[in-house]
Design an enzyme around this catalytic site. Structure first.
Site, short mmCIF file in Angstrom:
data_model
loop_
_atom_site.label_atom_id
_atom_site.label_comp_id
_atom_site.label_asym_id
_atom_site.label_seq_id
_atom_site.Cartn_x
_atom_site.Cartn_y
_atom_site.Cartn_z
N LYS A 162 0.86 -1.19 0.00
CA LYS A 162 0.00 0.00 0.00
C LYS A 162 0.89 1.23 0.00
O LYS A 162 1.80 1.34 0.83
CB LYS A 162 -0.86 -0.03 1.26
CG LYS A 162 -1.62 1.24 1.56
CD LYS A 162 -2.53 1.01 2.75
CE LYS A 162 -3.05 2.32 3.30
NZ LYS A 162 -4.05 2.12 4.35
C1 R5P Z 1 -2.41 4.53 8.46
O1 R5P Z 1 -1.36 4.29 8.94
C2 R5P Z 1 -3.42 3.52 8.26
O2 R5P Z 1 -2.86 2.37 7.70
C3 R5P Z 1 -4.60 3.94 7.45
O3 R5P Z 1 -5.34 2.80 7.29
C4 R5P Z 1 -4.24 4.51 6.10
O4 R5P Z 1 -3.46 5.62 6.19
C5 R5P Z 1 -5.44 4.72 5.19
O5 R5P Z 1 -6.25 5.65 5.61
P1 R5P Z 1 -6.40 7.07 4.92
O6 R5P Z 1 -6.99 6.82 3.57
O7 R5P Z 1 -7.33 7.80 5.82
O8 R5P Z 1 -5.04 7.69 4.84
#
Ligand code: R5P
Length: 288
Positions: free
Chosen positions: A201
């Protein structure tokens, strides 16, 4: 003893055996269990996924929009392809009848009050299997103060995942002082994949994102990041999948939207149907 049946006669001699590969990039040599779990997360028809990330509380407490996950998220969580969360919230707030795959946050330690890269593995593989997880997610801090520790957390989890058939999602975490550009993300994603992550990711960058996806041998899902306007977020998701991402893992841009269900449906249309951003924005406005 059951009655002995007659031996079969229909061997389908004219039907060639299907030896085609697995639908996800770089995943063909994985074992059946990992592939089966990945095929729950990623839609085999499109090769893509829309993950809804609600794991923010593991280091920053009750984030805006996640104050009461039972009341604010669960009413629409079935619309996501996959839910990404912690085991605490899963047990406390998600009914066991929930039918979508779950990806569990498996790292943690420091809060926002401390150095975030100082993480450890924060759950056992045994508990992940008990909870019927479809993958485990772990943060990797390339360039961060505890870079080596976070990389070794990931490689240890990958070894456990390979033993039990559990895919591991490496989440590239960017320190405040680091440039969020394609050069950095090429480095971070490639290191995660080389050291065994089954998918990665990472954040979208407007310039050369296709080089980030091209140089990562396993699927990439785009992280959402801070809340931005709906059209902007849909455009970012569109550009990411058109430039090689295998889907998105978005949190705040969905659950902090004025109309989370409408936004989730619009993101799904962009990801799975290649709907153009402006049309997806119209869809969002019609649905909200
Ligand atoms: C962050 O460390 C987490 O893994 C969140 O799940 C990730 O950042 C995704 O969330 P957002 O789209 O709000 O950034």
């Amino acid at each position: 003893m059951p009655e002995v049946d007659k031996e079969g006669k229909d061997y389908c001699l004219n039907v060639p055996v299907d030896n085609s590969g697995f639908f996800l990039k770089g995943c063909n040599s994985l074992d059946w269990g990992i592939k089966n779990r990945l095929a729950r997360i990623f839609n085999p028809a499109t090769g893509r996924t829309v993950m809804l990330a609600i794991d923010h509380g593991y280091f920053q407490g009750p984030t805006t929009g996640l104050e009461r996950i039972d009341a604010k998220i669960m009413p629409f969580a079935e619309h996501a392809d996959t839910l990404m969360l912690t085991r605490g919230i899963l047990r406390a707030n998600v009914p066991p009848s929930y039918s979508k795959p779950v990806v569990l946050r498996a790292s943690g330690g420091p809060s926002i009050l401390r150095e975030l890269s100082n993480e450890e593995i924060a759950m056992s593989m045994e508990d992940a299997l008990r909870l019927n997880a479809s993958a485990l997610a772990i943060q990797v801090f390339i360039g961060g103060e505890f870079e080596t520790r976070s990389v070794h957390n990931m490689t240890r989890l990958v070894d456990q995942g390979l033993r039990y058939g559990m895919p591991i999602l490496a989440v590239t975490a960017v320190g405040k002082e680091m440039a969020r550009d394609a050069r950095y993300f090429r480095l971070a994603c490639r290191i995660c994949a080389e050291l065994g992550a089954h998918y990665v990711k990472t954040y979208y960058v407007p310039e050369d994102f296709e080089t980030v996806t091209a140089s990562c041998p396993v699927p990439i899902v785009m992280a959402g990041g801070k809340k931005i306007g709906e059209l902007e977020a849909l455009t970012m998701a569109y550009n990411a999948v058109q430039q090689g991402a295998s889907g998105v893992d978005m949190g705040r841009n969905i659950f902090q939207s004025e109309a989370p269900i409408a936004m989730l449906k619009a993101v799904k249309a962009v990801v799975h149907e290649n709907l153009m951003p402006q049309q997806a924005f119209e869809m969002y406005n019609d649905l909200k």
